[in-house]
Design a protein around this motif. Structure first.
Motif, PDB file in Angstrom:
ATOM      1  N   SER A 145       0.854  -1.163  -0.194  1.00  0.00           N
ATOM      2  CA  SER A 145       0.042   0.241  -0.055  1.00  0.00           C
ATOM      3  C   SER A 145       1.016   1.301   0.091  1.00  0.00           C
ATOM      4  CB  SER A 145      -0.947  -0.199   1.083  1.00  0.00           C
ATOM      5  OG  SER A 145      -0.249   0.151   2.559  1.00  0.00           O
ATOM      6  N   ASP A 146       1.951   1.108  -0.710  1.00  0.00           N
ATOM      7  CA  ASP A 146       2.873   2.234  -0.673  1.00  0.00           C
ATOM      8  C   ASP A 146       2.967   3.085  -1.745  1.00  0.00           C
ATOM      9  OD1 ASP A 146       3.761   0.009  -2.091  1.00  0.00           O
ATOM     10  OD2 ASP A 146       5.791   0.111  -1.887  1.00  0.00           O
ATOM     11  N   ILE A 187       1.505 -12.034  -2.178  1.00  0.00           N
ATOM     12  CA  ILE A 187       1.715 -10.605  -2.329  1.00  0.00           C
ATOM     13  C   ILE A 187       0.542  -9.827  -2.923  1.00  0.00           C
ATOM     14  CG2 ILE A 187       3.327  -8.692  -2.908  1.00  0.00           C
ATOM     15  CD1 ILE A 187       5.555 -10.799  -3.252  1.00  0.00           C
ATOM     16  N   VAL A 188      -0.144  -8.792  -2.265  1.00  0.00           N
ATOM     17  CA  VAL A 188      -1.351  -8.161  -2.929  1.00  0.00           C
ATOM     18  C   VAL A 188      -0.913  -6.893  -2.782  1.00  0.00           C
ATOM     19  CG1 VAL A 188      -2.468  -8.551  -0.615  1.00  0.00           C
ATOM     20  CG2 VAL A 188      -3.913  -8.283  -2.932  1.00  0.00           C
ATOM     21  N   LEU A 189      -1.717  -5.917  -3.616  1.00  0.00           N
ATOM     22  CA  LEU A 189      -1.626  -4.365  -3.436  1.00  0.00           C
ATOM     23  C   LEU A 189      -3.141  -3.823  -3.268  1.00  0.00           C
ATOM     24  CD1 LEU A 189       0.203  -4.035  -7.012  1.00  0.00           C
ATOM     25  CD2 LEU A 189       1.272  -3.937  -4.662  1.00  0.00           C
ATOM     26  N   LEU A 190      -3.193  -2.777  -2.896  1.00  0.00           N
ATOM     27  CA  LEU A 190      -4.268  -1.843  -2.373  1.00  0.00           C
ATOM     28  C   LEU A 190      -3.979  -0.595  -2.552  1.00  0.00           C
ATOM     29  CD1 LEU A 190      -4.428  -0.805   0.470  1.00  0.00           C
ATOM     30  CD2 LEU A 190      -4.990  -3.065   1.311  1.00  0.00           C
ATOM     31  N   GLY A 191      -4.889   0.292  -2.582  1.00  0.00           N
ATOM     32  CA  GLY A 191      -4.844   1.762  -2.424  1.00  0.00           C
ATOM     33  C   GLY A 191      -4.408   2.265  -3.789  1.00  0.00           C
ATOM     34  N   ASP A 192      -3.428   3.586  -3.687  1.00  0.00           N
ATOM     35  CA  ASP A 192      -2.916   4.070  -5.022  1.00  0.00           C
ATOM     36  C   ASP A 192      -1.855   3.165  -5.734  1.00  0.00           C
ATOM     37  OD1 ASP A 192      -4.519   6.388  -4.622  1.00  0.00           O
ATOM     38  OD2 ASP A 192      -2.847   7.591  -3.962  1.00  0.00           O
ATOM     39  N   ALA A 193      -1.486   2.205  -4.875  1.00  0.00           N
ATOM     40  CA  ALA A 193      -0.403   1.100  -5.507  1.00  0.00           C
ATOM     41  C   ALA A 193      -1.281   0.616  -6.705  1.00  0.00           C
ATOM     42  CB  ALA A 193       0.097   0.355  -4.585  1.00  0.00           C
ATOM     43  N   VAL A 194      -2.587   0.295  -6.955  1.00  0.00           N
ATOM     44  CA  VAL A 194      -3.189  -0.424  -7.806  1.00  0.00           C
ATOM     45  C   VAL A 194      -4.280   0.310  -8.171  1.00  0.00           C
ATOM     46  CG1 VAL A 194      -4.595  -1.608  -6.117  1.00  0.00           C
ATOM     47  CG2 VAL A 194      -3.834  -2.888  -8.191  1.00  0.00           C
ATOM     48  N   HIS A 195      -4.978   1.314  -7.602  1.00  0.00           N
ATOM     49  CA  HIS A 195      -6.049   1.992  -8.308  1.00  0.00           C
ATOM     50  C   HIS A 195      -6.215   3.473  -7.839  1.00  0.00           C
ATOM     51  CE1 HIS A 195      -7.891   1.405  -4.052  1.00  0.00           C
ATOM     52  NE2 HIS A 195      -7.715   0.179  -4.102  1.00  0.00           N
ATOM     53  N   ALA A 196      -4.929   3.799  -8.374  1.00  0.00           N
ATOM     54  CA  ALA A 196      -4.731   5.647  -8.212  1.00  0.00           C
ATOM     55  C   ALA A 196      -6.148   6.368  -8.984  1.00  0.00           C
ATOM     56  CB  ALA A 196      -3.429   5.862  -8.542  1.00  0.00           C
ATOM     57  N   THR A 197      -6.535   7.271  -8.256  1.00  0.00           N
ATOM     58  CA  THR A 197      -7.571   8.006  -9.006  1.00  0.00           C
ATOM     59  C   THR A 197      -7.372   9.381  -8.889  1.00  0.00           C
ATOM     60  OG1 THR A 197      -9.908   8.278  -9.553  1.00  0.00           O
ATOM     61  CG2 THR A 197      -9.213   8.031  -7.204  1.00  0.00           C
ATOM     62  N   MET A 233     -11.695   4.723  -1.318  1.00  0.00           N
ATOM     63  CA  MET A 233     -11.244   3.475  -1.871  1.00  0.00           C
ATOM     64  C   MET A 233     -10.345   2.537  -1.307  1.00  0.00           C
ATOM     65  SD  MET A 233     -13.612   3.272  -4.562  1.00  0.00           S
ATOM     66  CE  MET A 233     -14.733   3.742  -3.569  1.00  0.00           C
ATOM     67  N   ALA A 234      -9.198   3.389  -0.845  1.00  0.00           N
ATOM     68  CA  ALA A 234      -8.429   2.929  -0.076  1.00  0.00           C
ATOM     69  C   ALA A 234      -8.772   2.226   1.155  1.00  0.00           C
ATOM     70  CB  ALA A 234      -7.127   3.917   0.248  1.00  0.00           C
TER      71      ALA A 234
END
Length: 379
Positions: A162-163, A288-298, A308-309
């Motif tokens: 989530s970086d 390993i999984v992504l969330l937040g701006d690392a994968v859905h940056a708006t 969303m995060a």
């Protein structure tokens, strides 16, 4: 509230201690997972002005148990008002209350929101190591071997990236993904005292550069303005930021006119170009999984990036609790989040394109109301 426990994951590393990372850490820890957070900033700070908190975002924070703190330390409003740039009232956005006892909308200073979440992390005794990120990740059958930027190492059942939009975890473990792309717009932000007669959030449309005001506390607001992004050789100085923003506001009436006439060189001003990306699936690689701006940056057009995060952090924990198999839990998280995040990003980019093409105010309002209505649906 009793949370369903997670049996498939005992120890998790969260890379990035921002809004999404803390939401995931809190949600996982409340379900019995031993969580650690690492964050690259030695001071664990957050920069920025205020943040608009829509009803769906407030709903997500209620699930985290943080709504009362946000109400106390932020500002709750009942609606968002649309104006022509000269101050002529157009209409009020339809923002219905989506749950009993849940405010329709509001705002808070971003550093205040960060401190509220940090306090909950500390209450849960979640270890936080600062000035640190990951330098290597290797999936095992039942976990991940992690090498940190200081040379130390560890083993975890799950690693959550989530970086931020420039995610190191994404670059290490997801070669099929690419950096977020510029949208052609930039966002100006100004933190200032509250105009005496301002009571609700406001959007100002019909100008080449749409703008708005969010109430963040009884005595403070932030102003935002969206402009076409112009590449420069050097960053603007504080003096240049002040002079340019004040010039950009010259045509505006209403409370924006008041802010222009009362802003000082001591008020905090920031400008940044906007980027966005909905990363292609899969959003997980092994453990390993992504969330937040690392994968859905708006972009900020729907004021939903933070929401969303937080939702992603909640959903990740929920799906891991529902599935005994980690891969199935991560897949279920991805499939719940992908269409909702896509709608937010697509709608935000559509509003941005409309603004760059000088679209009519009623077209802006239609896209905003449609997207906000869909966001009210359960996530």
């Amino acid at each position: 509230m009793t949370r369903e426990s997670i049996n498939s994951v005992a120890k998790t590393l969260i890379v990035g201690g921002g809004i999404g990372g803390m939401a995931a850490a809190i949600s996982l820890a409340e379900r019995g997972v031993a969580v650690e957070i690492v964050d690259l900033d030695p001071q664990w700070r957050v920069y920025g002005a205020g943040i608009t908190i829509t009803g769906p975002t407030l709903r997500a924070y209620r699930r985290l148990g943080l709504l009362d703190a946000i109400k106390t330390q932020g500002a709750i409003t009942t609606k968002t008002r649309l104006f022509k740039f000269d101050g002529t009232h157009i209409k009020d956005l339809d923002e219905p209350v989506i749950e009993e006892g849940l405010p329709a909308t509001g705002g808070i200073m971003r550093p205040v929101l960060h401190r509220i979440m940090q306090a909950r992390v500390k209450e849960l005794s979640i270890p936080v190591r600062l000035g640190l990120t990951v330098s290597a990740l290797e999936n095992r059958a039942d976990g991940v071997d992690v090498t940190f930027s200081d040379g130390s190492s560890g083993q975890y059942d799950l690693v959550v990236g989530s970086d931020s939009v420039g995610s190191t975890v994404r670059s290490l473990a997801f070669p099929h993904m690419a950096p977020a792309q510029p949208t052609g717009q930039g966002c100006w932000r100004l933190s200032i005292r509250r105009p005496p007669s301002l009571t609700e959030g406001e959007f100002y449309l019909g100008h080449d550069n749409p703008a708005g005001i969010t109430v963040c506390a009884p005595d403070s607001v932030y102003l935002w303005m969206l402009t076409p992004h112009v590449e420069r050789e050097n960053f603007l100085t504080d003096e240049e930021l002040f002079d340019e923003l004040r010039g950009l506001l010259k045509d505006f009436g209403g409370h924006i006119g008041w802010i222009r006439d009362n802003m000082t060189r001591e008020d905090w001003i920031n400008y940044r170009p906007l980027t966005a990306a909905l990363q292609p699936r899969p959003w997980f690689n092994g453990r390993i999984v992504l969330l937040g701006d690392a994968v859905h940056a708006t972009t900020p057009h729907l004021a939903s990036g933070a929401g969303m995060a937080v939702e992603s952090g909640l959903v990740l924990a929920e799906e891991l609790a529902r599935h005994d198999d980690v891969a199935q839990g991560l897949l279920a998280y991805q499939e719940r989040r992908f269409p909702r995040c896509k709608d937010v990003i697509d709608s935000s980019i559509a509003v941005g394109r409309l603004q760059l093409n000088h679209g009519a105010p009623h077209e802006h309002a239609a896209i905003l109301e449609g997207a906000l209505s869909r966001l009210n649906e359960p996530f």
